[in-house]
Each structure stands twice: as C-alpha cells, then as structure tokens.
Design a protein around this motif. Structure first.
Motif, mmCIF file in Angstrom:
data_model
loop_
_atom_site.group_PDB
_atom_site.id
_atom_site.type_symbol
_atom_site.label_atom_id
_atom_site.label_comp_id
_atom_site.label_asym_id
_atom_site.label_seq_id
_atom_site.Cartn_x
_atom_site.Cartn_y
_atom_site.Cartn_z
ATOM 1 N N ARG A 197 0.797 -1.078 0.100
ATOM 2 C CA ARG A 197 0.021 0.160 -0.077
ATOM 3 C C ARG A 197 1.069 1.329 0.095
ATOM 4 O O ARG A 197 1.987 1.236 0.474
ATOM 5 C CB ARG A 197 -0.854 0.097 1.199
ATOM 6 C CG ARG A 197 -1.839 -1.137 1.240
ATOM 7 C CD ARG A 197 -2.516 -1.192 2.563
ATOM 8 N NE ARG A 197 -1.414 -1.448 3.775
ATOM 9 C CZ ARG A 197 -1.258 -0.475 4.717
ATOM 10 N NH1 ARG A 197 -2.307 0.452 5.213
ATOM 11 N NH2 ARG A 197 -0.682 -0.933 5.864
ATOM 12 N N ALA A 198 0.228 2.313 -0.515
ATOM 13 C CA ALA A 198 1.057 3.545 -0.350
ATOM 14 C C ALA A 198 0.035 4.704 -0.153
ATOM 15 O O ALA A 198 -1.018 4.857 -0.406
ATOM 16 C CB ALA A 198 1.850 3.852 -1.845
ATOM 17 N N ILE A 199 0.722 5.937 0.508
ATOM 18 C CA ILE A 199 -0.189 7.125 0.482
ATOM 19 C C ILE A 199 0.688 8.078 -0.047
ATOM 20 O O ILE A 199 1.861 8.236 0.115
ATOM 21 C CB ILE A 199 -0.296 7.442 1.922
ATOM 22 C CG1 ILE A 199 -1.054 6.491 2.918
ATOM 23 C CG2 ILE A 199 -0.900 8.922 2.363
ATOM 24 C CD1 ILE A 199 -0.976 6.802 4.448
ATOM 25 N N ALA A 200 0.086 8.669 -1.103
ATOM 26 C CA ALA A 200 0.653 9.819 -1.555
ATOM 27 C C ALA A 200 0.336 11.087 -1.274
ATOM 28 O O ALA A 200 -0.797 11.494 -1.211
ATOM 29 C CB ALA A 200 0.064 9.801 -3.170
ATOM 30 N N PHE A 201 1.321 11.983 -0.936
ATOM 31 C CA PHE A 201 0.958 13.228 -0.277
ATOM 32 C C PHE A 201 1.411 14.274 -1.169
ATOM 33 O O PHE A 201 2.420 14.348 -1.892
ATOM 34 C CB PHE A 201 1.934 13.543 0.940
ATOM 35 C CG PHE A 201 1.405 12.583 2.249
ATOM 36 C CD1 PHE A 201 0.557 13.125 3.277
ATOM 37 C CD2 PHE A 201 2.241 11.259 2.487
ATOM 38 C CE1 PHE A 201 0.437 12.210 4.131
ATOM 39 C CE2 PHE A 201 1.886 10.546 3.362
ATOM 40 C CZ PHE A 201 1.128 10.787 4.282
ATOM 41 N N GLU A 202 0.284 15.126 -1.603
ATOM 42 C CA GLU A 202 0.542 16.007 -2.683
ATOM 43 C C GLU A 202 -0.269 17.219 -2.280
ATOM 44 O O GLU A 202 -1.298 17.308 -2.027
ATOM 45 C CB GLU A 202 0.002 15.643 -4.163
ATOM 46 C CG GLU A 202 0.137 16.679 -5.034
ATOM 47 C CD GLU A 202 1.381 17.139 -5.421
ATOM 48 O OE1 GLU A 202 1.647 18.253 -5.231
ATOM 49 O OE2 GLU A 202 2.422 16.519 -5.653
ATOM 50 N N THR A 203 0.360 18.488 -2.431
ATOM 51 C CA THR A 203 -0.147 19.681 -2.120
ATOM 52 C C THR A 203 -1.127 20.364 -3.397
ATOM 53 O O THR A 203 -2.184 20.868 -2.764
ATOM 54 C CB THR A 203 1.145 20.817 -1.870
ATOM 55 O OG1 THR A 203 2.007 20.506 -1.079
ATOM 56 C CG2 THR A 203 0.530 22.163 -1.370
ATOM 57 N N VAL A 204 -0.592 20.219 -4.350
ATOM 58 C CA VAL A 204 -1.294 20.669 -5.640
ATOM 59 C C VAL A 204 -2.421 19.909 -5.969
ATOM 60 O O VAL A 204 -2.725 18.813 -6.146
ATOM 61 C CB VAL A 204 -0.558 20.875 -6.859
ATOM 62 C CG1 VAL A 204 -1.512 21.617 -7.975
ATOM 63 C CG2 VAL A 204 0.694 21.604 -6.316
ATOM 64 N N PRO A 205 -3.690 20.656 -5.989
ATOM 65 C CA PRO A 205 -4.955 19.823 -6.220
ATOM 66 C C PRO A 205 -5.154 19.019 -7.448
ATOM 67 O O PRO A 205 -5.697 17.977 -7.586
ATOM 68 C CB PRO A 205 -6.175 20.775 -6.007
ATOM 69 C CG PRO A 205 -5.827 21.916 -5.188
ATOM 70 C CD PRO A 205 -3.953 21.958 -5.455
ATOM 71 N N GLU A 206 -4.650 19.575 -8.609
ATOM 72 C CA GLU A 206 -4.812 19.139 -9.755
ATOM 73 C C GLU A 206 -3.772 17.913 -9.748
ATOM 74 O O GLU A 206 -4.262 17.024 -10.556
ATOM 75 C CB GLU A 206 -4.376 20.153 -10.861
ATOM 76 C CG GLU A 206 -4.950 21.414 -11.036
ATOM 77 C CD GLU A 206 -4.992 22.249 -10.194
ATOM 78 O OE1 GLU A 206 -4.294 22.335 -9.152
ATOM 79 O OE2 GLU A 206 -5.857 23.356 -10.047
ATOM 80 N N ARG A 207 -2.486 17.877 -9.294
ATOM 81 C CA ARG A 207 -1.927 16.653 -9.238
ATOM 82 C C ARG A 207 -2.346 15.797 -8.395
ATOM 83 O O ARG A 207 -2.329 14.454 -8.509
ATOM 84 C CB ARG A 207 -0.555 17.226 -8.693
ATOM 85 C CG ARG A 207 0.337 18.036 -9.702
ATOM 86 C CD ARG A 207 1.750 18.454 -9.072
ATOM 87 N NE ARG A 207 2.453 19.141 -9.839
ATOM 88 C CZ ARG A 207 3.627 20.120 -9.737
ATOM 89 N NH1 ARG A 207 3.882 20.150 -8.337
ATOM 90 N NH2 ARG A 207 4.128 20.893 -10.558
ATOM 91 N N ALA A 208 -2.933 15.973 -7.303
ATOM 92 C CA ALA A 208 -3.579 14.878 -6.385
ATOM 93 C C ALA A 208 -4.699 14.202 -7.151
ATOM 94 O O ALA A 208 -4.904 12.875 -7.285
ATOM 95 C CB ALA A 208 -4.395 15.650 -5.191
ATOM 96 N N ALA A 209 -5.725 15.047 -8.112
ATOM 97 C CA ALA A 209 -6.529 14.175 -8.939
ATOM 98 C C ALA A 209 -5.763 13.368 -9.992
ATOM 99 O O ALA A 209 -6.458 12.312 -10.317
ATOM 100 C CB ALA A 209 -7.438 15.377 -9.443
ATOM 101 N N ARG A 210 -4.668 13.955 -10.416
ATOM 102 C CA ARG A 210 -3.983 13.099 -11.674
ATOM 103 C C ARG A 210 -3.464 11.827 -10.934
ATOM 104 O O ARG A 210 -3.481 10.875 -11.707
ATOM 105 C CB ARG A 210 -2.901 14.075 -12.081
ATOM 106 C CG ARG A 210 -2.165 13.368 -13.184
ATOM 107 C CD ARG A 210 -1.191 14.611 -13.845
ATOM 108 N NE ARG A 210 -1.811 15.501 -14.377
ATOM 109 C CZ ARG A 210 -1.760 16.915 -13.929
ATOM 110 N NH1 ARG A 210 -0.684 17.082 -12.964
ATOM 111 N NH2 ARG A 210 -2.214 18.057 -14.564
ATOM 112 N N ILE A 211 -2.933 11.956 -9.808
ATOM 113 C CA ILE A 211 -2.480 10.657 -8.997
ATOM 114 C C ILE A 211 -3.664 9.620 -9.165
ATOM 115 O O ILE A 211 -3.403 8.352 -9.574
ATOM 116 C CB ILE A 211 -1.763 10.958 -7.640
ATOM 117 C CG1 ILE A 211 -0.691 11.664 -7.667
ATOM 118 C CG2 ILE A 211 -1.501 9.706 -6.880
ATOM 119 C CD1 ILE A 211 -0.301 12.301 -6.449
#
Length: 416
Positions: A290-304
């Motif tokens: 499992r992984a948790i991806a931490f991302e500040t930018v909303p557009e990048r979070a949606a892309r992940i």
C-alpha cells in the motif's frame, strides 16, 4: 474488571464446540451437498444466506434469515446468535474470495465447522482444461475493472469473477482498447448448475447477449505487437503516466524503487508525489503493498488518482495538503520516499519521526540546496549517498549526441 460484550464473552469448554457451520453451496443447490452439509442445515436453529442461496436451498426446518443490508451488518447479526446452532450459506468455497476470512477473524477456529464446495475457479479450469496453478485469478466483483490490467501478459490464462452481466463486455472493451483484441473470452454462466452455459468470443468481436449476472470470464490473452503490456520490471514508460512534468523519470524511478526495496505488505509514504509514479509502482510490486501519496497541488492529487486507476487500480491513497501537516492521523509508514520538499522546514523530521523503527527512507534531490541538506542529514544519521546521471541520445541537427538529464543525488537511510 474489563467490560465484556456478546461477541467477546469467553465460552465454557462445553460451549466452545462448533456452534456455527459454514456451508458452501453450488448452483446445483441441495443435490450437490454431502451428508455433513445436509446435517448442518437440517439441525440449524438459524440459517443465514443471500437471497440466491436461500432460493436454491428451498425449505428448511430452522429459521431462515436473508443477509441484512448493508452486507457489513451480517457479522454482528451472526455473532449475536453465538452459542446457538447457526448455519451460514456461502458460495462454493467460502475461503476463496468468499466470506470465510471475515468470519474466521471474528470466530475461533474451534467454534466453526467449514464444509466447502468446489470453487468456481476450479470448475472453470476443468471446463477449460487449464491447470489452475498456471492461471492468474482475479475478482472484479465489487472491485475496479482495471485490476485485470497487470495480468494482461502475452499467453496468460486469466480467470475473473464478474460483478454482473455487464462485466464481460466491459472486459472485452478494455482488452480491445489496449491491443489485446484477439484475446479469446470464454463466458461461463451459472457454473455447476442446471442452467450452466459456456460461450466464447474474441475481445474485438465480442457480441454475446443475454448474459446472466452470475458469471465467470476465462481470458486466453493474445497481445498484438503494439499491445500495452505491463512490464514486470520497475520503471514504467513515462508516457504511461499523465503528468505535468512533475515526474520521477523511468530510469531514476527504477533505481529509486530498488533503493526503497519493497517487501510484501509494507506501507510507503510518497511525499511530494507529483504524478504518483513512485507510489503506483511501489503498490504494483505486490498485491498487499500500500502507499499514501501526499500532494499539495489539487490538480496533481486528482492526476495521481487517475493514474493509479489506469495502471491496475493499485492500493494508493491520495492525501491532498501541505506536508508535514498532512501527515496527521495517517498510519505509520514502513518506508518513506521524499521526492520534493526535503529543504522545507520540519518535513524530514516529521517523516522520520513517523517512520517505524527499522524502517527505510529514501530522498532524491536535484538542486544544490537539496544536496547541502542531504549532506547534513547524512552527517547526522548516516546511511548512504549516491549520484545518478542519465543521458539519452538526441538529435543535434542532422547528427546525434547525448543529452544529459539533471543529476539526481539520492540519500538512503534506515531508522534505528
């Protein structure tokens, strides 16, 4: 004195006899049951089962209860009858994509009898004349269709449990769109019962209609030369990931995954995840990773989220927000990757504090300031440092030359 509840109250040695019988039921209904299963049903005070199970089994001496809705309420309802003679009906083999595991976690082994039937996977293999140990097995029942993507290897045999009557067409469409149009799909409906039906079609020419909801798909994979076959190595092609340039490139990603050294069942924190490439490949190494991806930018979070679905619906949870504040409330990681932000105040300290003892941390930087930070961390915590340089052939007018990518400095360390 600790409080007790019906589900955790200790039973006497007499009571710790099997009070629950878990009976596997095939599509042939009562005619397929052996003497032990029949006895369990006939002696039960209460019989739990799905509507389909209860319709197949017919009239019973005891009280009959359909699964409560939502289904997650079934376990408390069963545990509430602990000590009475209870029978639970399940499909075929309850411990093969069935309810057996959930019951076994809540009920001691000595309190439960298990009487399985042959699984639908085993029946499918006998119909196809395939060796089960050679097949890839997957359930698409209540799960994402893209779970089949990593299994699409040339020449592979795949057995997939369907969600409903629409699943075979959806699988065929996915295969055809990714270069597997000549693959043969065998749709097996109501396996083992009087209404059993088996039909075949290629993915590209799939036009079977009237499929019943209870079906299983056997896929004989045939890949076209340009098929999108998921490589078994790390370092997925960069163009397989949707990104805005914030991406750990394939060559560096492969080396980074090697440094992270995934082990089955581990949780990774991917800090500054960008496109999510590290988290996605980490989770693709093993079905329990499992992984948790931490991302500040909303557009990048949606892309992940989109990338992780397209590349096999792997177990990546996206947490949107600035680290280290976004770490709050998250489960402790076995491994941390910091792909960005190592120079941010408090980020490394928070990640290292959250890391489990014996856990591993890998950080990549490309700037002078990042290198200075890694040098200081290396001096304080040890570990190892290495510099990674990659060059690719590129056109220089009518000639060709090597174009170097930015040099990456990588620090690896284990927490005491």
């Amino acid at each position: 004195m600790p409080e007790t509840s019906p589900e955790n109250t200790p039973l006497s040695s007499k009571e710790r006899q099997p009070w629950l019988a878990l009976v596997g039921l095939g599509e042939d209904g009562p005619s397929g049951l052996g003497a032990e299963a029949r006895e369990a049903l006939e002696s039960a005070e209460i019989v739990f089962g799905g509507e389909r199970h209860l319709k197949l089994i017919g009239t019973l001496p005891g009280e009959v209860r359909a699964w409560p809705q939502p289904f997650r309420n079934a376990l408390p309802a069963i545990l509430a009858e602990r000590g009475r003679r209870v029978c639970v009906l399940a499909t075929s083999d309850p411990f093969h994509y069935g309810i057996g595991q959930g019951l076994a976690k809540a009920i001691p082994a000595e309190e439960m009898r298990v009487i399985p039937q042959i699984s639908s996977f085993a029946m499918a293999c006998s119909r196809m004349r395939w060796a089960q140990e050679e097949c890839a097995l997957v359930s698409l029942h209540g799960r994402s269709l893209q779970r089949i993507v990593p299994l699409l290897q040339p020449g592979a045999h795949i057995l997939a449990l369907s969600w409903d009557e629409t699943t075979p067409q959806a699988v065929a469409t996915l295969l055809a769109a990714n270069g597997f149009g000549e693959s043969v799909l065998t749709v097996m409906e109501s396996l083992g019962g009087p209404q059993e039906r088996i039909r075949q079609a290629t993915a590209a020419g799939f036009a079977l209609d009237g499929i019943v909801p209870l079906n299983l798909i056997a896929v004989a994979v045939k890949a076209a030369p340009d098929a999108r076959v998921m490589p078994l190595s790390t370092g997925l092609p960069d163009d397989w990931l949707d990104h805005d340039g914030q991406l750990t490139k394939a060559d560096i990603r492969a080396i980074t995954l090697s440094g992270l050294a995934p082990r089955a069942g581990e949780l990774l924190w991917d800090v500054g995840a960008g496109s999510g490439s590290i988290a996605i490949e980490w989770s693709g190494r093993h079905r329990h990773n499992r992984a948790i991806a931490f991302e500040t930018v909303p557009e990048r979070a949606a892309r992940i989220a989109r990338n992780r679905l397209e590349l096999g619906a792997v177990a990546v949870t996206v947490v949107e927000g600035a680290a280290p504040d976004s770490f709050a409330g998250q489960p402790a990681p076995d491994v941390v990757f910091i792909g960005g932000g190592i120079t941010d105040r408090g980020l490394f300290e928070a990640a290292f504090a959250a890391l489990k003892p014996g856990g591993r941390l890998v950080a990549n930087v490309v700037t002078l300031e990042g290198e200075a930070r890694l040098a200081a961390l290396y001096a304080a915590h040890g570990g190892s440092l290495r510099r990674l340089s990659v060059a690719h052939l590129d056109a220089v007018g009518s000639l060709h030359g090597w174009r170097a990518a930015m040099t990456v400095t990588q620090w690896r360390v284990s927490k005491p």
